[in-house]
Design a protein around this motif. Structure first.
Motif, PDB file in Angstrom:
ATOM      1  N   UNK A  51      22.926 -32.069  12.726  1.00  0.00           N
ATOM      2  CA  UNK A  51      23.932 -32.361  13.743  1.00  0.00           C
ATOM      3  C   UNK A  51      23.440 -32.039  15.149  1.00  0.00           C
ATOM      4  N   UNK A  52      22.686 -30.943  15.290  1.00  0.00           N
ATOM      5  CA  UNK A  52      22.289 -30.500  16.629  1.00  0.00           C
ATOM      6  C   UNK A  52      20.831 -30.829  16.942  1.00  0.00           C
ATOM      7  N   UNK A  53      19.945 -30.692  15.974  1.00  0.00           N
ATOM      8  CA  UNK A  53      18.538 -31.096  16.120  1.00  0.00           C
ATOM      9  C   UNK A  53      17.939 -30.570  17.423  1.00  0.00           C
ATOM     10  N   UNK A  54      18.039 -29.286  17.632  1.00  0.00           N
ATOM     11  CA  UNK A  54      17.509 -28.671  18.847  1.00  0.00           C
ATOM     12  C   UNK A  54      16.241 -27.899  18.516  1.00  0.00           C
ATOM     13  N   UNK A  55      15.479 -27.615  19.566  1.00  0.00           N
ATOM     14  CA  UNK A  55      14.226 -26.889  19.373  1.00  0.00           C
ATOM     15  C   UNK A  55      14.461 -25.445  18.956  1.00  0.00           C
ATOM     16  N   UNK A  56      15.623 -24.929  19.291  1.00  0.00           N
ATOM     17  CA  UNK A  56      15.915 -23.541  18.917  1.00  0.00           C
ATOM     18  C   UNK A  56      16.186 -23.394  17.422  1.00  0.00           C
ATOM     19  N   UNK A  57      16.470 -24.489  16.749  1.00  0.00           N
ATOM     20  CA  UNK A  57      16.741 -24.452  15.317  1.00  0.00           C
ATOM     21  C   UNK A  57      15.499 -24.904  14.556  1.00  0.00           C
ATOM     22  N   UNK A  58      15.006 -24.042  13.677  1.00  0.00           N
ATOM     23  CA  UNK A  58      13.862 -24.411  12.843  1.00  0.00           C
ATOM     24  C   UNK A  58      14.347 -25.190  11.629  1.00  0.00           C
ATOM     25  N   UNK A  59      13.454 -25.977  11.067  1.00  0.00           N
ATOM     26  CA  UNK A  59      13.806 -26.795   9.916  1.00  0.00           C
ATOM     27  C   UNK A  59      14.008 -25.898   8.690  1.00  0.00           C
ATOM     28  N   UNK A  60      15.110 -26.078   7.993  1.00  0.00           N
ATOM     29  CA  UNK A  60      15.314 -25.276   6.775  1.00  0.00           C
ATOM     30  C   UNK A  60      14.368 -25.672   5.645  1.00  0.00           C
ATOM     31  N   UNK A  61      13.638 -26.758   5.807  1.00  0.00           N
ATOM     32  CA  UNK A  61      12.710 -27.220   4.760  1.00  0.00           C
ATOM     33  C   UNK A  61      11.261 -26.905   5.112  1.00  0.00           C
ATOM     34  N   UNK A  62      11.042 -26.214   6.233  1.00  0.00           N
ATOM     35  CA  UNK A  62       9.679 -25.998   6.683  1.00  0.00           C
ATOM     36  C   UNK A  62       8.889 -25.129   5.707  1.00  0.00           C
ATOM     37  N   UNK A  63       9.485 -24.072   5.235  1.00  0.00           N
ATOM     38  CA  UNK A  63       8.780 -23.173   4.310  1.00  0.00           C
ATOM     39  C   UNK A  63       8.486 -23.876   2.988  1.00  0.00           C
ATOM     40  N   UNK A  64       9.438 -24.610   2.483  1.00  0.00           N
ATOM     41  CA  UNK A  64       9.229 -25.313   1.218  1.00  0.00           C
ATOM     42  C   UNK A  64       8.141 -26.366   1.352  1.00  0.00           C
ATOM     43  N   UNK A  65       8.129 -27.063   2.438  1.00  0.00           N
ATOM     44  CA  UNK A  65       7.099 -28.085   2.646  1.00  0.00           C
ATOM     45  C   UNK A  65       5.716 -27.439   2.811  1.00  0.00           C
ATOM     46  N   UNK A  66       5.683 -26.298   3.463  1.00  0.00           N
ATOM     47  CA  UNK A  66       4.402 -25.607   3.640  1.00  0.00           C
ATOM     48  C   UNK A  66       3.838 -25.146   2.294  1.00  0.00           C
ATOM     49  N   UNK A  67       4.686 -24.572   1.470  1.00  0.00           N
ATOM     50  CA  UNK A  67       4.243 -24.143   0.133  1.00  0.00           C
ATOM     51  C   UNK A  67       3.813 -25.346  -0.697  1.00  0.00           C
ATOM     52  N   UNK A  68       4.531 -26.433  -0.568  1.00  0.00           N
ATOM     53  CA  UNK A  68       4.186 -27.669  -1.278  1.00  0.00           C
ATOM     54  C   UNK A  68       2.791 -28.133  -0.872  1.00  0.00           C
ATOM     55  N   UNK A  69       2.523 -28.116   0.434  1.00  0.00           N
ATOM     56  CA  UNK A  69       1.227 -28.576   0.931  1.00  0.00           C
ATOM     57  C   UNK A  69       0.094 -27.653   0.467  1.00  0.00           C
ATOM     58  N   UNK A  70       0.303 -26.388   0.547  1.00  0.00           N
ATOM     59  CA  UNK A  70      -0.735 -25.442   0.154  1.00  0.00           C
ATOM     60  C   UNK A  70      -1.018 -25.524  -1.350  1.00  0.00           C
ATOM     61  N   UNK A  71       0.027 -25.666  -2.126  1.00  0.00           N
ATOM     62  CA  UNK A  71      -0.169 -25.761  -3.572  1.00  0.00           C
ATOM     63  C   UNK A  71      -0.945 -27.024  -3.936  1.00  0.00           C
ATOM     64  N   UNK A  72      -0.636 -28.104  -3.301  1.00  0.00           N
ATOM     65  CA  UNK A  72      -1.385 -29.334  -3.557  1.00  0.00           C
ATOM     66  C   UNK A  72      -2.847 -29.188  -3.157  1.00  0.00           C
ATOM     67  N   UNK A  73      -3.092 -28.565  -2.021  1.00  0.00           N
ATOM     68  CA  UNK A  73      -4.469 -28.382  -1.557  1.00  0.00           C
ATOM     69  C   UNK A  73      -5.259 -27.499  -2.538  1.00  0.00           C
ATOM     70  N   UNK A  74      -4.638 -26.432  -3.016  1.00  0.00           N
ATOM     71  CA  UNK A  74      -5.292 -25.539  -3.987  1.00  0.00           C
ATOM     72  C   UNK A  74      -5.605 -26.280  -5.283  1.00  0.00           C
ATOM     73  N   UNK A  75      -4.684 -27.068  -5.757  1.00  0.00           N
ATOM     74  CA  UNK A  75      -4.892 -27.825  -6.981  1.00  0.00           C
ATOM     75  C   UNK A  75      -5.994 -28.856  -6.805  1.00  0.00           C
ATOM     76  N   UNK A  76      -6.054 -29.490  -5.656  1.00  0.00           N
ATOM     77  CA  UNK A  76      -7.125 -30.458  -5.416  1.00  0.00           C
ATOM     78  C   UNK A  76      -8.494 -29.786  -5.412  1.00  0.00           C
ATOM     79  N   UNK A  77      -8.558 -28.591  -4.839  1.00  0.00           N
ATOM     80  CA  UNK A  77      -9.825 -27.851  -4.820  1.00  0.00           C
ATOM     81  C   UNK A  77     -10.260 -27.502  -6.251  1.00  0.00           C
ATOM     82  N   UNK A  78      -9.317 -27.098  -7.069  1.00  0.00           N
ATOM     83  CA  UNK A  78      -9.642 -26.747  -8.456  1.00  0.00           C
ATOM     84  C   UNK A  78     -10.106 -27.965  -9.247  1.00  0.00           C
ATOM     85  N   UNK A  79      -9.476 -29.089  -9.021  1.00  0.00           N
ATOM     86  CA  UNK A  79      -9.876 -30.300  -9.732  1.00  0.00           C
ATOM     87  C   UNK A  79     -11.271 -30.729  -9.321  1.00  0.00           C
TER      88      UNK A  79
END
Length: 548
Positions: A298-326
Motif C-alpha cells: 500500500x505504501x511502498x516507501x523506502x523506509x519500509x523493507x520488503x518482508x520477503x527480502x530475507x526469504x529470497x536471500x536464503x533462497x538465493x544462497x541455498x541455490x548457489x550452494x547446491x549448484x557448487x556441490x553439483x
C-alpha cells in the motif's frame, strides 16, 4: 530498494462529498468511514436516496399546483392574452430544448468519464490479479521441483554413491539446502483467496458498469426523443403529440430524480472509500494477509523493507550452494561413477530453472508493480469515476429542469390550440375572408343559373323583352369571373359578362332613345359625334346609361 512512493491525494470533490452528513433512518448521526458491511452505514446511503425521493415529491406538488393555477385562471383580454401565450410557449419550448440538449451533452461526458474510470479500475484489478496468480504459480512450481524431482534424483544418486561416504554427505547437504528453500517458500503468503475475490469483484464491477452505461445511454436517447416530440407537437399544432409529450415528460422527470438519487448515493459511498482507501484495505485483509505485507504494497516507501527480502536471500544462497556441490560432483564423482552423470545433469538443470523462477519471483514480489496498479485503480475510481458521477448528477438536474419547463408550457400550448380552433369555428361560412370558404369555393364553383340584379325593360317595342346577350365565348373566363363574384358576396352581372375575354367592342344599338320608367339600362348615343358614321373614332360606339 523500492522507488519513492507516488503520493495519492484525494481530490477536492472527494473531500466535499465525504463531508456530506451521514444520517440513519432515525436521523441519528452515522460514522462516515466506508464500511459497506455495516448496516447503519448502508442506512445512511439509503437516507440520501430518500432525500431525493422527497425532493421529487415536492417537485411534483409544485408542478401540480402550477398546472391547476394555469388551467383555472381566466383571461380578460383574449387577443393580447393569445399573443402573450403564443410568444411565451415558443420561448419556453426554445429554452427547454436548449437545456435538454445541454443536459444530454453533459450526461454523455459524465457517462464516458465514469465508464473510463471504472474500466481503469477493472484493468488494474486484472493486472494485480495476474501478478498474484503468477506469484502463486512460481512458488508452487518451485516447491514441486524441490519436493518431487530433486528428491528423485537424490535418491538415485544415494544408491549410486552408497560406497562413498563423502559423496553421501554431499547429497545430504544438498537435501538440507533444498529443505531450506522449501521452508522459505512456505513462508510466502498464498494469494489464492485474494485472487478469487479480485476476480469476483472485477466480474461484478464489469457487469454492473455495462448495464449502468447502457441504461444512461437509453435515458439520453429518451430525453432527446421527448424533446423532439415536444418541438414537433408545437410545430404541427398536434394535441395528440402534446398529450404524449406530457405523459412521457412525467416519466422522464421520475427517471431523472431516480438517477440523481443513485448517483448521489454512489458518489458519497465512493468518496468515503477514496478519502482513506488504505484503512479500508487493511481492515478487509486482516486475517488473510499479514499486515506488514499489506502495508508494504500500500505504501511502498523506502523506509519500509520488503518482508520477503530475507526469504529470497536464503533462497538465493541455498541455490548457489547446491549448484557448487553439483559442479564438484560432476568434476570428481562422474569419472568414478559414470552412471551418476545423468542425475547430476538433471539436478543442475533443475537448479538453473529454479534460479530463473527466483528472479521472476523477486520481480513480482517487488512493491512497485502492485503499487502502481493500486494507484491506477484509485485514480480511475476516485478521479474519473466520481467526476463522471458528478456530471451525471448535473445531467439529472438539468433534465428535470428541462422537462419541468416543458410540462409547465404544455397547458398553455393546449389552451392556445383550443382557442385557435374555436376562433376558426366562430367564423361565418359566408365570410369572404374565411380560408375554409375560399377553399370550398375554389373546389366547388357554382353551376346554377344566376339572375341579373336589374331588369332589361325599355320603351321600345323591340327592346321590351331585351334579354341578356347570348354567351358565344369560352366558359373559362366566365366561370372565373362568376367564382370571384360569388366569393365576394355578389352575383355576376350579365351585361359585363360578354366583355370578359373579348377582343372587340360590344355591338352597336341603333334607334332613338325613349323615355324609360324602369330601372333597366337605356341604350343610345351619348354624344353628337357618335351618330356620325363618318367619324372613324366613334363609329358604332354606344354607351350604356341608366334612365331616370
Amino acid at each position: 530498494m523500492p522507488a519513492a512512493r507516488v503520493e495519492y491525494v484525494a481530490p477536492w470533490w472527494v473531500v466535499w462529498l465525504h463531508s456530506v452528513p451521514h444520517l440513519g433512518l432515525r436521523l441519528q448521526p452515522v460514522d462516515s468511514t466506508f464500511s459497506p458491511r455495516d448496516e447503519s452505514y448502508r442506512e445512511s446511503l439509503l437516507f440520501l436516496g430518500l432525500v431525493a425521493a422527497v425532493c421529487l415529491g415536492l417537485h411534483l406538488i409544485l408542478l401540480t399546483a402550477y398546472l391547476v393555477c394555469v388551467c383555472c385562471c381566466r383571461q380578460d383580454d383574449a387577443v393580447q392574452a393569445k399573443r402573450r401565450s403564443s410568444c411565451c410557449v415558443t420561448w419556453t419550448a426554445v429554452v427547454a430544448g436548449l437545456i435538454c440538449c445541454a443536459a444530454v451533452g453533459v450526461g454523455f461526458y459524465g457517462n464516458s468519464e465514469t465508464n473510463d474510470g471504472v474500466y481503469q479500475l477493472i484493468y488494474s484489478l486484472d493486472n494485480a490479479n495476474h501478478t498474484f496468480s503468477g506469484i502463486d504459480t512460481l512458488v508452487s512450481g518451485t516447491t514441486q521441483k524441490m519436493k518431487v524431482e530433486l528428491e528423485q534424483h537424490l535418491t538415485r544418486l544415494s544408491e549410486i554413491f552408497a560406497a562413498r561416504g563423502d559423496y553421501i554427505q554431499t547429497l545430504k547437504f544438498m537435501q538440507q539446502m533444498a529443505g531450506n528453500i522449501l521452508g522459505q517458500l512456505s513462508g510466502f503468503p498464498e494469494w489464492g483467496e485474494v485472487t478469487a475475490e479480485l476476480t469476483k469483484l472485477s466480474d461484478q464491477t464489469g457487469y454492473v458498469e455495462y448495464y449502468r452505461w447502457l441504461s444512461y445511454l437509453l435515458l439520453f436517447i429518451l430525453d432527446l426523443v421527448l424533446c423532439f416530440i415536444a418541438c414537433l407537437g408545437l410545430a404541427k399544432r398536434s394535441r395528440c403529440l402534446l398529450a404524449l409529450m406530457l405523459c412521457c415528460g412525467l416519466l422522464a422527470l421520475l427517471l431523472s430524480w431516480t438517477s440523481l438519487a443513485a448517483d448521489t448515493a454512489t458518489a458519497v459511498a465512493t468518496s468515503d472509500f477514496c478519502v482513506a482507501p488504505d484503512t479500508f484495505i487493511l481492515n478487509i485483509t486482516e486475517g488473510q494477509i499479514r499486515t506488514e505485507v499489506t502495508r508494504y504494497y500500500l505504501y511502498c516507501s523506502q523506509s519500509l523493507s520488503s518482508p520477503f527480502q530475507q526469504a529470497l536471500t536464503i533462497f538465493q544462497r541455498s541455490l548457489t550452494t547446491m549448484q557448487i556441490q553439483v559442479v564438484g560432483l560432476l568434476q570428481f564423482a562422474v569419472p568414478l561413477f559414470p552412471t551418476a552423470e545423468k542425475d547430476l545433469l538433471g539436478i543442475q538443470l533443475l537448479l538453473n530453472s529454479s534460479e530463473s523462477s527466483l528472479h521472476q519471483l523477486t520481480a513480482m514480489l517487488d512493491c512497485r508493480g502492485l503499487h502502481k496498479d493500486y494507484l491506477d485503480a484509485l485514480t480511475g475510481i476516485c478521479y474519473d469515476g466520481i467526476e463522471g458521477l458528478l456530471y451525471l448528477g448535473l445531467f439529472s438536474l438539468l433534465a428535470a429542469l428541462a422537462f419541468s419547463t416543458v410540462i409547465c408550457a404544455g397547458p398553455r400550448a393546449w389552451k392556445h390550440l383550443t382557442t385557435r380552433d374555436r376562433d376558426y369555428d366562430d367564423i361565418d361560412d359566408d365570410d369572404p375572408f374565411n380560408p375554409q370558404a375560399r377553399r370550398i369555393a375554389a373546389h366547388n364553383p357554382p353551376r346554377g343559373q344566376l339572375r341579373s340584379f336589374c331588369s332589361y325593360s325599355s320603351g321600345l317595342g323591340s327592346q321590351t323583352s331585351l334579354q341578356p346577350p347570348a354567351q358565344t365565348i369560352s366558359n373559362a373566363p366566365v366561370s372565373e369571373y362568376m367564382n370571384q363574384a360569388v366569393l365576394f358576396g355578389g352575383n355576376p352581372r350579365y351585361e359585363n359578362v360578354p366583355l370578359i375575354g373579348r377582343g372587340s367592342p360590344p355591338p352597336t344599338v341603333t334607334g332613338a332613345p325613349e323615355q324609360s320608367h324602369g330601372c333597366g339600362p337605356c341604350w343610345g348615343n351619348t354624344d353628337k359625334t357618335s351618330a356620325n358614321p363618318e367619324n372613324p373614332v366613334h363609329k358604332g360606339r354606344k354607351r350604356k346609361q341608366f334612365c331616370s
